[in-house]
Design a protein around this motif. Structure first.
Motif, PDB file in Angstrom:
ATOM      1  N   TYR A 316     -88.210 -13.002  42.970  1.00  0.00           N
ATOM      2  CA  TYR A 316     -89.063 -13.505  42.200  1.00  0.00           C
ATOM      3  C   TYR A 316     -89.760 -12.572  41.060  1.00  0.00           C
ATOM      4  CZ  TYR A 316     -88.833 -17.692  45.476  1.00  0.00           C
ATOM      5  OH  TYR A 316     -88.536 -18.349  46.302  1.00  0.00           O
ATOM      6  N   GLN A 317     -89.679 -11.358  41.656  1.00  0.00           N
ATOM      7  CA  GLN A 317     -89.974 -10.148  40.170  1.00  0.00           C
ATOM      8  C   GLN A 317     -89.030 -10.376  39.211  1.00  0.00           C
ATOM      9  OE1 GLN A 317     -91.387  -7.388  43.883  1.00  0.00           O
ATOM     10  NE2 GLN A 317     -91.292  -6.332  41.940  1.00  0.00           N
ATOM     11  N   TYR A 318     -87.672 -10.610  39.730  1.00  0.00           N
ATOM     12  CA  TYR A 318     -86.642 -10.552  38.584  1.00  0.00           C
ATOM     13  C   TYR A 318     -86.872 -11.773  37.548  1.00  0.00           C
ATOM     14  CZ  TYR A 318     -82.071 -11.162  36.227  1.00  0.00           C
ATOM     15  OH  TYR A 318     -81.003 -11.159  35.636  1.00  0.00           O
ATOM     16  N   LEU A 319     -87.261 -13.029  38.095  1.00  0.00           N
ATOM     17  CA  LEU A 319     -87.802 -14.103  37.086  1.00  0.00           C
ATOM     18  C   LEU A 319     -88.667 -13.722  36.402  1.00  0.00           C
ATOM     19  CD1 LEU A 319     -87.528 -16.881  39.866  1.00  0.00           C
ATOM     20  CD2 LEU A 319     -85.616 -16.105  38.206  1.00  0.00           C
ATOM     21  N   LEU A 320     -89.801 -12.699  36.660  1.00  0.00           N
ATOM     22  CA  LEU A 320     -90.967 -12.428  35.818  1.00  0.00           C
ATOM     23  C   LEU A 320     -90.614 -11.275  34.936  1.00  0.00           C
ATOM     24  CD1 LEU A 320     -93.769 -12.712  38.579  1.00  0.00           C
ATOM     25  CD2 LEU A 320     -93.329 -14.136  36.694  1.00  0.00           C
ATOM     26  N   ARG A 321     -89.278 -10.631  35.103  1.00  0.00           N
ATOM     27  CA  ARG A 321     -88.728  -9.493  34.605  1.00  0.00           C
ATOM     28  C   ARG A 321     -89.845  -8.309  34.721  1.00  0.00           C
ATOM     29  NH1 ARG A 321     -85.236 -12.386  34.259  1.00  0.00           N
ATOM     30  NH2 ARG A 321     -84.014 -13.229  32.376  1.00  0.00           N
ATOM     31  N   ASP A 322     -90.238  -8.416  36.104  1.00  0.00           N
ATOM     32  CA  ASP A 322     -91.127  -7.266  36.770  1.00  0.00           C
ATOM     33  C   ASP A 322     -90.159  -6.157  37.189  1.00  0.00           C
ATOM     34  OD1 ASP A 322     -92.889  -5.854  37.631  1.00  0.00           O
ATOM     35  OD2 ASP A 322     -93.375  -6.962  39.339  1.00  0.00           O
ATOM     36  N   PHE A 323     -89.849  -5.264  36.218  1.00  0.00           N
ATOM     37  CA  PHE A 323     -88.838  -4.137  36.461  1.00  0.00           C
ATOM     38  C   PHE A 323     -89.378  -2.965  36.386  1.00  0.00           C
ATOM     39  CE2 PHE A 323     -85.845  -7.106  33.749  1.00  0.00           C
ATOM     40  CZ  PHE A 323     -85.329  -7.836  35.083  1.00  0.00           C
ATOM     41  N   ALA A 324     -88.855  -2.101  37.312  1.00  0.00           N
ATOM     42  CA  ALA A 324     -89.643  -0.492  37.558  1.00  0.00           C
ATOM     43  C   ALA A 324     -88.871   0.371  36.537  1.00  0.00           C
ATOM     44  CB  ALA A 324     -89.506  -0.151  38.893  1.00  0.00           C
ATOM     45  N   PRO A 325     -89.570   1.364  36.067  1.00  0.00           N
ATOM     46  CA  PRO A 325     -89.035   2.407  35.573  1.00  0.00           C
ATOM     47  C   PRO A 325     -87.992   3.271  36.457  1.00  0.00           C
ATOM     48  CG  PRO A 325     -91.058   3.196  35.797  1.00  0.00           C
ATOM     49  CD  PRO A 325     -91.134   1.629  36.368  1.00  0.00           C
ATOM     50  N   LEU A 326     -87.135   4.280  35.835  1.00  0.00           N
ATOM     51  CA  LEU A 326     -86.216   4.880  36.654  1.00  0.00           C
ATOM     52  C   LEU A 326     -86.911   6.235  36.936  1.00  0.00           C
ATOM     53  CD1 LEU A 326     -82.990   4.809  34.622  1.00  0.00           C
ATOM     54  CD2 LEU A 326     -83.696   3.883  36.804  1.00  0.00           C
ATOM     55  N   ASP A 327     -88.377   6.548  36.775  1.00  0.00           N
ATOM     56  CA  ASP A 327     -89.148   7.549  37.599  1.00  0.00           C
ATOM     57  C   ASP A 327     -89.985   6.976  38.487  1.00  0.00           C
ATOM     58  OD1 ASP A 327     -91.055   6.141  35.913  1.00  0.00           O
ATOM     59  OD2 ASP A 327     -91.621   8.033  35.203  1.00  0.00           O
ATOM     60  N   LEU A 328     -89.715   5.921  39.018  1.00  0.00           N
ATOM     61  CA  LEU A 328     -90.411   5.146  40.066  1.00  0.00           C
ATOM     62  C   LEU A 328     -90.322   6.218  41.375  1.00  0.00           C
ATOM     63  CD1 LEU A 328     -91.685   2.495  41.288  1.00  0.00           C
ATOM     64  CD2 LEU A 328     -89.476   1.987  42.120  1.00  0.00           C
ATOM     65  N   ASN A 329     -91.495   6.312  41.859  1.00  0.00           N
ATOM     66  CA  ASN A 329     -91.550   7.379  42.898  1.00  0.00           C
ATOM     67  C   ASN A 329     -91.818   6.592  44.346  1.00  0.00           C
ATOM     68  OD1 ASN A 329     -91.398   9.629  44.404  1.00  0.00           O
ATOM     69  ND2 ASN A 329     -93.107  10.637  43.482  1.00  0.00           N
ATOM     70  N   ALA A 330     -91.701   7.194  45.679  1.00  0.00           N
ATOM     71  CA  ALA A 330     -92.250   6.508  46.694  1.00  0.00           C
ATOM     72  C   ALA A 330     -93.723   6.830  47.012  1.00  0.00           C
ATOM     73  CB  ALA A 330     -91.455   7.459  48.035  1.00  0.00           C
ATOM     74  N   ILE A 331     -94.110   5.774  47.632  1.00  0.00           N
ATOM     75  CA  ILE A 331     -95.475   5.627  47.889  1.00  0.00           C
ATOM     76  C   ILE A 331     -95.904   5.443  49.193  1.00  0.00           C
ATOM     77  CG2 ILE A 331     -97.875   4.838  47.138  1.00  0.00           C
ATOM     78  CD1 ILE A 331     -96.915   4.256  44.433  1.00  0.00           C
ATOM     79  N   PRO A 332     -96.039   6.446  50.150  1.00  0.00           N
ATOM     80  CA  PRO A 332     -95.900   6.040  51.669  1.00  0.00           C
ATOM     81  C   PRO A 332     -97.135   5.155  51.958  1.00  0.00           C
ATOM     82  CG  PRO A 332     -96.434   8.349  51.148  1.00  0.00           C
ATOM     83  CD  PRO A 332     -95.977   7.891  49.913  1.00  0.00           C
ATOM     84  N   ASP A 333     -98.317   5.022  51.436  1.00  0.00           N
ATOM     85  CA  ASP A 333     -99.276   4.432  51.685  1.00  0.00           C
ATOM     86  C   ASP A 333     -99.677   3.333  50.513  1.00  0.00           C
ATOM     87  OD1 ASP A 333    -100.155   5.988  49.579  1.00  0.00           O
ATOM     88  OD2 ASP A 333    -102.064   6.695  50.474  1.00  0.00           O
ATOM     89  N   LEU A 334     -98.661   2.818  50.233  1.00  0.00           N
ATOM     90  CA  LEU A 334     -98.738   1.603  48.901  1.00  0.00           C
ATOM     91  C   LEU A 334     -99.653   0.581  49.209  1.00  0.00           C
ATOM     92  CD1 LEU A 334     -97.699   0.691  46.052  1.00  0.00           C
ATOM     93  CD2 LEU A 334     -95.745   0.011  47.341  1.00  0.00           C
ATOM     94  N   PRO A 335    -100.611   0.244  48.440  1.00  0.00           N
ATOM     95  CA  PRO A 335    -101.343  -0.869  49.041  1.00  0.00           C
ATOM     96  C   PRO A 335    -100.790  -2.251  48.458  1.00  0.00           C
ATOM     97  CG  PRO A 335    -102.470   0.299  46.982  1.00  0.00           C
ATOM     98  CD  PRO A 335    -101.247   1.150  47.419  1.00  0.00           C
ATOM     99  N   LEU A 336    -101.059  -3.329  49.201  1.00  0.00           N
ATOM    100  CA  LEU A 336    -100.748  -4.715  48.727  1.00  0.00           C
ATOM    101  C   LEU A 336    -101.907  -5.282  48.157  1.00  0.00           C
ATOM    102  CD1 LEU A 336     -98.474  -6.929  48.614  1.00  0.00           C
ATOM    103  CD2 LEU A 336     -99.243  -7.324  51.009  1.00  0.00           C
ATOM    104  N   TYR A 337    -101.900  -5.723  46.876  1.00  0.00           N
ATOM    105  CA  TYR A 337    -102.915  -6.372  46.275  1.00  0.00           C
ATOM    106  C   TYR A 337    -102.428  -7.671  45.963  1.00  0.00           C
ATOM    107  CZ  TYR A 337    -104.917  -1.678  45.666  1.00  0.00           C
ATOM    108  OH  TYR A 337    -105.474  -0.388  45.712  1.00  0.00           O
TER     109      TYR A 337
END
Length: 337
Positions: A316-337
């Motif tokens: 579903y992110q692909y359909l929106l072209r919601d792509f990440a940069p190659l410097d994407l980092n791990a976020i252990p406490d990533l919030p869900l908004y």
């Protein structure tokens, strides 16, 4: 809808998983390498050991996922990966591999929130699941009520203020002397007990709150067992397990139904590792039926951590072209908004 072919990688905790899913629906492969045997001797997940196993497993697991799917790297349309929340070392292994692969293949990289993956496990099995939906996401590290208005709009209605439901299951299982992983063992033991045998507390919190709290319940179980030990009273472990499980499930079910009614949801979805608990599935299904609300829960193999759910969310992110940069980092406490 584009029939995009996505390779997804999931390494947020102690399962190394890779999957190939086409069009967000067709699971061509879903390989999971478990680490339970390695962590059992410690009674829980050891982050350093988990990271090392991910490093050993990631290459052969991805290779097997592609082999089972009957595809090559060059037939992929995108690479998806969990980037949080989770154990930072574990996340970094999957993330480093996925970023390297996306770069080498010149394919889009899609970063997926782990809890969103659990929610989208429901859409793998029920692609036409009615929205808006209230989703109860219960796992070892998280307990959340999420309002999914559409595939692009969501918000958290409630979350745990202390222990997650799965964490409480594991801790109570440990004091009952059950082996790791404790949750499934406790459920098995509870089948032999009386859920009304011990009156454990239910934490409803302030009026109208959709948050959860299981720390007090966990402490009540521990205190009950300690008191029995000190006084020499006989304890039936099965009754304790059943009564504890009933206390957790009653709160989860009641607040989910309250949320669905308050926000006029069209359906209820149960997701996350604890969603594999048969008692919870039956109780929430019955409550939803009484409230005249459609109830959905993916099969148990899709409830626990796996990469197919990550691929579905990524679609579903692909359909929106919601792509990440190659410097994407791990976020252990990533919030869900």
């Amino acid at each position: 809808m584009e029939p995009a072919t996505i390779l997804a990688i999931e390494t947020s905790c102690d399962e190394t998983s890779a999957a190939v899913v086409i069009g967000g629906r067709e699971i061509r492969s879903n390989i999971v390498a478990s680490q339970i045997a390695s962590h059992r001797r410690f009674g829980g997940v050891v982050p350093e050991i988990a990271s090392r196993h991910h490093m050993e497993n990631i290459v052969p697991v991805v290779a097997e996922a592609l082999e089972v799917a009957g595809l090559s790297f060059y037939e992929l349309d995108a690479v998806a990966v969990t980037y949080g929340p989770g154990l930072v070392g574990a996340l970094l292994v999957g993330l480093a591999y996925a970023k390297s692969l996306a770069y080498a293949l010149d394919k889009p990289l899609i970063g997926v929130h782990h809890l969103l993956g659990h929610i989208y496990a429901g859409f793998l099995q029920y692609p036409e699941l009615p929205l808006p939906a209230v989703c109860l996401v219960v796992s070892g590290g998280h307990t959340n009520l999420v309002y999914l208005e559409s595939h692009t709009r969501r918000r958290i209605l409630g979350s745990t203020r202390d222990d997650a439901a799965g964490e409480a299951f594991d801790k109570v299982a440990r004091v009952l002397g059950l082996p790791y992983p404790g949750g499934p063992e406790l459920e098995k033991l509870a089948r032999e007990g009386d859920p009304r045998a011990v009156s454990f507390p239910r934490a409803w919190l302030e009026e109208g709150s959709l948050d959860f709290s299981f720390s007090g319940l966990k402490s009540a179980v521990i205190n009950y067992l300690h008191h029995a030990q000190q006084t020499g009273a006989e304890v039936n472990p099965a009754d304790v397990a059943a009564s504890f499980q009933a206390a957790v499930v009653e709160v989860l079910v009641t607040k989910t139904i309250q949320a669905a009614r308050r926000f006029n949801a069209c359906s209820i979805l149960l997701a996350g590792g604890v969603a594999a608990n048969g008692f919870l599935r039956r109780e929430l299904a019955a409550a939803a039926r009484e409230a005249a609300l459609p109830f959905f829960c993916p099969e148990p193999r899709l409830c626990t951590d796996n990469a197919a759910m990550i691929a579905c969310a990524a679609y579903y992110q692909y359909l929106l072209r919601d792509f990440a940069p190659l410097d994407l980092n791990a976020i252990p406490d990533l919030p869900l908004y």
